[in-house]
Each structure stands twice: as structure tokens, then as C-alpha cells.
Design a protein around this motif. Sequence first.
Motif, PDB file in Angstrom:
ATOM      1  N   PRO A 318       0.819  -1.216   0.000  1.00 17.54           N
ATOM      2  CA  PRO A 318       0.000   0.000   0.000  1.00 17.54           C
ATOM      3  C   PRO A 318       0.855   1.269   0.000  1.00 17.54           C
ATOM      4  O   PRO A 318       1.898   1.340   0.657  1.00 17.54           O
ATOM      5  N   VAL A 319       0.409   2.276  -0.739  1.00 22.48           N
ATOM      6  CA  VAL A 319       1.059   3.587  -0.768  1.00 22.48           C
ATOM      7  C   VAL A 319      -0.018   4.663  -0.738  1.00 22.48           C
ATOM      8  O   VAL A 319      -1.145   4.434  -1.178  1.00 22.48           O
ATOM      9  N   GLU A 320       0.356   5.842  -0.223  1.00 18.52           N
ATOM     10  CA  GLU A 320      -0.612   6.931  -0.118  1.00 18.52           C
ATOM     11  C   GLU A 320      -0.490   7.933  -1.256  1.00 18.52           C
ATOM     12  O   GLU A 320      -1.466   8.591  -1.612  1.00 18.52           O
ATOM     13  N   ASP A 321       0.725   8.090  -1.799  1.00 17.57           N
ATOM     14  CA  ASP A 321       0.925   9.093  -2.841  1.00 17.57           C
ATOM     15  C   ASP A 321       2.130   8.716  -3.699  1.00 17.57           C
ATOM     16  O   ASP A 321       2.759   7.667  -3.493  1.00 17.57           O
ATOM     17  N   GLY A 322       2.475   9.598  -4.633  1.00 17.91           N
ATOM     18  CA  GLY A 322       3.575   9.309  -5.543  1.00 17.91           C
ATOM     19  C   GLY A 322       4.925   9.241  -4.867  1.00 17.91           C
ATOM     20  O   GLY A 322       5.800   8.476  -5.291  1.00 17.91           O
ATOM     21  N   PHE A 323       5.135  10.019  -3.804  1.00 16.70           N
ATOM     22  CA  PHE A 323       6.419   9.977  -3.104  1.00 16.70           C
ATOM     23  C   PHE A 323       6.597   8.655  -2.362  1.00 16.70           C
ATOM     24  O   PHE A 323       7.689   8.074  -2.367  1.00 16.70           O
ATOM     25  N   GLU A 324       5.532   8.185  -1.720  1.00 14.30           N
ATOM     26  CA  GLU A 324       5.623   6.873  -1.078  1.00 14.30           C
ATOM     27  C   GLU A 324       5.880   5.796  -2.114  1.00 14.30           C
ATOM     28  O   GLU A 324       6.648   4.851  -1.862  1.00 14.30           O
ATOM     29  N   LYS A 325       5.247   5.911  -3.251  1.00 20.66           N
ATOM     30  CA  LYS A 325       5.466   4.937  -4.321  1.00 20.66           C
ATOM     31  C   LYS A 325       6.940   4.920  -4.725  1.00 20.66           C
ATOM     32  O   LYS A 325       7.545   3.852  -4.880  1.00 20.66           O
ATOM     33  N   GLN A 326       7.550   6.095  -4.906  1.00 25.53           N
ATOM     34  CA  GLN A 326       8.973   6.155  -5.257  1.00 25.53           C
ATOM     35  C   GLN A 326       9.836   5.498  -4.187  1.00 25.53           C
ATOM     36  O   GLN A 326      10.764   4.732  -4.496  1.00 25.53           O
ATOM     37  N   LEU A 327       9.534   5.790  -2.919  1.00 31.93           N
ATOM     38  CA  LEU A 327      10.321   5.238  -1.818  1.00 31.93           C
ATOM     39  C   LEU A 327      10.215   3.716  -1.764  1.00 31.93           C
ATOM     40  O   LEU A 327      11.232   3.007  -1.697  1.00 31.93           O
ATOM     41  N   ILE A 328       8.986   3.196  -1.810  1.00 30.51           N
ATOM     42  CA  ILE A 328       8.788   1.748  -1.719  1.00 30.51           C
ATOM     43  C   ILE A 328       9.427   1.043  -2.902  1.00 30.51           C
ATOM     44  O   ILE A 328      10.060  -0.023  -2.759  1.00 30.51           O
ATOM     45  N   GLU A 329       9.308   1.607  -4.095  1.00 25.79           N
ATOM     46  CA  GLU A 329       9.909   0.978  -5.276  1.00 25.79           C
ATOM     47  C   GLU A 329      11.431   0.966  -5.188  1.00 25.79           C
ATOM     48  O   GLU A 329      12.069   0.017  -5.657  1.00 25.79           O
ATOM     49  N   GLN A 330      12.023   2.003  -4.580  1.00 24.15           N
ATOM     50  CA  GLN A 330      13.473   2.011  -4.388  1.00 24.15           C
ATOM     51  C   GLN A 330      13.902   0.930  -3.412  1.00 24.15           C
ATOM     52  O   GLN A 330      14.903   0.242  -3.624  1.00 24.15           O
ATOM     53  N   LEU A 331      13.147   0.766  -2.333  1.00 23.76           N
ATOM     54  CA  LEU A 331      13.467  -0.280  -1.358  1.00 23.76           C
ATOM     55  C   LEU A 331      13.412  -1.663  -2.011  1.00 23.76           C
ATOM     56  O   LEU A 331      14.298  -2.500  -1.801  1.00 23.76           O
ATOM     57  N   VAL A 332      12.377  -1.892  -2.797  1.00 20.89           N
ATOM     58  CA  VAL A 332      12.243  -3.185  -3.481  1.00 20.89           C
ATOM     59  C   VAL A 332      13.375  -3.383  -4.477  1.00 20.89           C
ATOM     60  O   VAL A 332      13.984  -4.459  -4.550  1.00 20.89           O
ATOM     61  N   ALA A 333      13.677  -2.345  -5.251  1.00 23.90           N
ATOM     62  CA  ALA A 333      14.729  -2.450  -6.269  1.00 23.90           C
ATOM     63  C   ALA A 333      16.096  -2.720  -5.648  1.00 23.90           C
ATOM     64  O   ALA A 333      16.925  -3.408  -6.252  1.00 23.90           O
ATOM     65  N   GLN A 334      16.340  -2.202  -4.451  1.00 21.39           N
ATOM     66  CA  GLN A 334      17.617  -2.407  -3.780  1.00 21.39           C
ATOM     67  C   GLN A 334      17.650  -3.695  -2.955  1.00 21.39           C
ATOM     68  O   GLN A 334      18.623  -3.957  -2.249  1.00 21.39           O
ATOM     69  N   GLY A 335      16.569  -4.486  -3.024  1.00 18.83           N
ATOM     70  CA  GLY A 335      16.557  -5.771  -2.328  1.00 18.83           C
ATOM     71  C   GLY A 335      16.491  -5.649  -0.824  1.00 18.83           C
ATOM     72  O   GLY A 335      17.020  -6.503  -0.111  1.00 18.83           O
ATOM     73  N   ARG A 336      15.797  -4.622  -0.320  1.00 17.96           N
ATOM     74  CA  ARG A 336      15.699  -4.430   1.123  1.00 17.96           C
ATOM     75  C   ARG A 336      14.518  -5.193   1.711  1.00 17.96           C
ATOM     76  O   ARG A 336      13.541  -5.523   1.018  1.00 17.96           O
ATOM     77  N   SER A 337      14.592  -5.473   3.000  1.00 22.39           N
ATOM     78  CA  SER A 337      13.497  -6.097   3.746  1.00 22.39           C
ATOM     79  C   SER A 337      12.897  -5.040   4.661  1.00 22.39           C
ATOM     80  O   SER A 337      13.624  -4.311   5.339  1.00 22.39           O
ATOM     81  N   PHE A 338      11.555  -4.980   4.707  1.00 22.47           N
ATOM     82  CA  PHE A 338      10.929  -3.918   5.490  1.00 22.47           C
ATOM     83  C   PHE A 338       9.475  -4.260   5.781  1.00 22.47           C
ATOM     84  O   PHE A 338       8.909  -5.216   5.229  1.00 22.47           O
ATOM     85  N   VAL A 339       8.875  -3.456   6.654  1.00 21.63           N
ATOM     86  CA  VAL A 339       7.453  -3.534   6.954  1.00 21.63           C
ATOM     87  C   VAL A 339       6.844  -2.185   6.606  1.00 21.63           C
ATOM     88  O   VAL A 339       7.359  -1.138   7.019  1.00 21.63           O
ATOM     89  N   LYS A 340       5.758  -2.195   5.853  1.00 19.34           N
ATOM     90  CA  LYS A 340       5.092  -0.960   5.445  1.00 19.34           C
ATOM     91  C   LYS A 340       4.144  -0.486   6.540  1.00 19.34           C
ATOM     92  O   LYS A 340       3.381  -1.274   7.089  1.00 19.34           O
ATOM     93  N   GLY A 341       4.185   0.797   6.868  1.00 21.32           N
ATOM     94  CA  GLY A 341       3.284   1.351   7.868  1.00 21.32           C
ATOM     95  C   GLY A 341       1.933   1.719   7.264  1.00 21.32           C
ATOM     96  O   GLY A 341       1.860   2.188   6.132  1.00 21.32           O
ATOM     97  N   LEU A 342       0.859   1.513   8.024  1.00 19.00           N
ATOM     98  CA  LEU A 342      -0.496   1.841   7.583  1.00 19.00           C
ATOM     99  C   LEU A 342      -1.184   2.711   8.630  1.00 19.00           C
ATOM    100  O   LEU A 342      -0.930   2.572   9.832  1.00 19.00           O
ATOM    101  N   ARG A 343      -2.120   3.542   8.183  1.00 18.98           N
ATOM    102  CA  ARG A 343      -2.741   4.511   9.077  1.00 18.98           C
ATOM    103  C   ARG A 343      -3.908   3.960   9.885  1.00 18.98           C
ATOM    104  O   ARG A 343      -4.234   4.503  10.945  1.00 18.98           O
ATOM    105  N   TYR A 344      -4.595   2.951   9.420  1.00 24.41           N
ATOM    106  CA  TYR A 344      -5.825   2.492  10.062  1.00 24.41           C
ATOM    107  C   TYR A 344      -6.808   3.673  10.131  1.00 24.41           C
ATOM    108  O   TYR A 344      -7.224   4.188   9.115  1.00 24.41           O
ATOM    109  N   ASN A 345      -7.150   4.135  11.357  1.00 29.46           N
ATOM    110  CA  ASN A 345      -8.127   5.218  11.509  1.00 29.46           C
ATOM    111  C   ASN A 345      -7.492   6.606  11.512  1.00 29.46           C
ATOM    112  O   ASN A 345      -8.211   7.606  11.555  1.00 29.46           O
TER     113      ASN A 345
END
Length: 421
Positions: A318-345
Motif C-alpha cells: 500500500p502507498v498513499e501518494d507518488g512519493f511513497e510509491k517512489q520510496l517503496i519501489e526504491q526499497l524493493v529495487a535495492q533488495g531491502r526487507s521492510f514492513v510498510k506502515g499503515l494509518r488504520y483510523n
Amino acid sequence: METSARGIAAPAALYEIAGRRFEIGSRGFADAVADAHAAHQRPRCLCQVEGVEMYVARFGEGYIVKRMPDTGSHHAPDCPSYEPPTEFSGLGQVLGSAITEDPATGETTLRLDFPLTKMPGRSQMPPSGSDSDSVVSDGTRLSLRGLLHYLWDQAELTRWHPGFAGKRTWATVRRHLLQAAERKLARGSPLRTRLYVPEPFAPDQRDAINARRLAHWQPAVAAPGRLQQLMLLIGEVKEIVPARYGFKAVVKHLPDQAFAIDEHLYRRLGRRFESELALWGAADDIHMMMVATFSVAATGVPTIAELSLMPATRHWLPVEDGFEKQLIEQLVAQGRSFVKGLRYNLGKVSALACAALTDCEGSTPSLYIVDAGSQDREQHRQAPSPSGSVWLWNPSFEAMPSFPPRHPSQPRAAETAVECR
């Protein structure tokens, strides 16, 4: 993290059960888990030297080893059972009030702030899709978006490891969402019976798929003298467009049946989810996820009563905007392991970590994106972090900084091939 005695597991899990050590899926593991359940014994996850207590719950015809409530952060960052502290995301606001887990039964009770019944002829937008006062929740009930985030977390679709690349198909996402809904109670009944997640469509299986869908929807079919029951839908939006009469939402993998949307809901949809829809329109690789409640008319036509939208990357993160999309795609491209934060309410006024890295030595850094145009970096430096280490990126004033270094022992993308779960 839920580890199935039937072998659905992530790597490197090692348990101590009744004084014996077992790797996931090893010989004798399933029997040891069943015996521990019968004897009310607590297995221990050995990701830490002292071990972390777990518990065993029934899952269908088998058993699963589950982490104790609010203990995910006690596990090692590279452990499959690890999750950041609850304050890392919006989970902390709703855990214990809107979400209550009972280790004795393995059941989780969910308190919802949206109805699962409706009066005929009415539809509404959920409070989960905007930053108006209707978004702000006292935390005692889950919004529609909050429920989607919770199931996404429980399905571990917020967790990424380089070995997951190429393995998250819609079939995988669907299976994990349905597993995540097991043993969850909402409004006094099993959530799983209310939840519809479309099967992967296959033309040669069209009739069988449609028959299963209609059978699952049967409780929501309108009947005279009976309060209208609602189903829950989680699916990927293909399009939301004018129909011959009114408007409709077309969901992928469901080519034979669109969902009716009345004009009032359609008009509010564009205003409430303007940023999400703009991202979807600008990026062809975005999956637009929809969570909705819907009824089924006596004629068989499903009509959406309430909905919320959640964009996700090509890897279903999940992503909220284009900047988050850029960040998450960079993490994936660099082979990083991570947990994505979500807002809930939580509304967007709250600083929320985009992700927490789980492949660093001795720490779990939180990654924050400073709001566009904001220079208040101190707000983000003081925001919650699993390890106190904070990485900041202000896209308005700087290029994306380098990420904290990976632990040398952590595998890169080409070194592992383990399915999500």
C-alpha cells in the motif's frame, strides 16, 4: 505472524515445544503443535536467546502457532513473527479497543464503526477516506479503511523480503486475505462468512466460479420483511464509470458482474478520494484496492453501500501518494526487507512512518517522508520509531537520501526465493 503446522511459513522460524526444538515443517512439528494445543502449552520462538512466548490455536483442521498479543516487537527484526511496536502505525490506536484478541480461543473480536445491515435505498461514503472530522476516530471502532489495513497487516502483505519478488499474484493475495479473516468476529458473526474476495478468473471455469460467488452472496439477497444484510468486498478496481443507468464499479477477476453505485455516492467518491484516484490515473502499475459493503437486490444486482480506496504498488504494497510509491519501489529495487506502515483510523495530520527496515544490524530504522512543502523536520524526528533511528526525506527540498546500510548477513534479491507468509 501465523505459522501453520501444515507448512505455510516464512523462513528461519525455530520453536521450542515441550523442551524440544523444531524448525517449521520439520518431522514431528505438526504433532508437537497439536500436542501443545491439547496440553495448553506455550511454544517459544527462538529468534531471541531467551525466547519469546507464543500460543497455539486451531486453524481449520490443523493448528497454527501465533504470537501473543502485542509481542511482535519482542521478536528479532528478521524473525517472521516480528512486527514494529503498535505506535509505529495506526494499529496502536485501535488495538485493545477495536481489536481484541483472546489467546485462550484464538479468536479476535473486531468492533466496526460501519454497519453490516442497511435500510433499502440508502448509500453513504465511509469516514475512512478523508481528512475531515469524519475521519477522526476515538479508536474504539474500526473504520472501513481501518479494517482493510488490519487484514492487509494480518495477511503480511505489508511485509517485504527480496525473496517475495515475482511471487505475489492475485491468487496469493486472495489466499492470505481469506486466511487473515479466519477466526475474526464482527458484529457477533464470523467475518469470513461476510467477506468476498474474487477468485482469479479463468474462462473455462466461468460457470463454477459464478456458482460459488452466488452461493456466497446468498445471505445478502434482499427479501421482503427482512433487514437488508451487507457483504464485505475486497477487490481490485478495474474502472468506476457511468453505466446505462447510474454508475458502476467493475472489479478485476469479476467480468460477469459489475457493482451498482448511485449518483450521490459517485459524486462524493471523486471528491473524497481525489489524491488516490490521481495517483491511479498517473501510474499504470498501481493496483487500486477497494473495500466496500454491498447489498444484493432481489434481481441479483449488487449495489455498493459504502466504500474506501487504497492504492498499492505492483507488489501489492500500500502507498498513499507518488512519493511513497517512489520510496517503496526504491526499497524493493535495492533488495531491502521492510514492513510498510499503515494509518488504520488515523488522518494524514499525524506523522506516520512509511516503512521500517528489518535488515539492518542492531536496529530497525523508521523511514519518514516529510509532507511536501513542510519544513517541520523536528516533528518527524520525534515520531515513533522501533529503534529510535529515523530516516527523513523531504521531497520538496532534496533528492532521496541513501538508506541505512543492510546487515552484511542479510540476503540480497537473488539469494533467496521464499513466498510471502
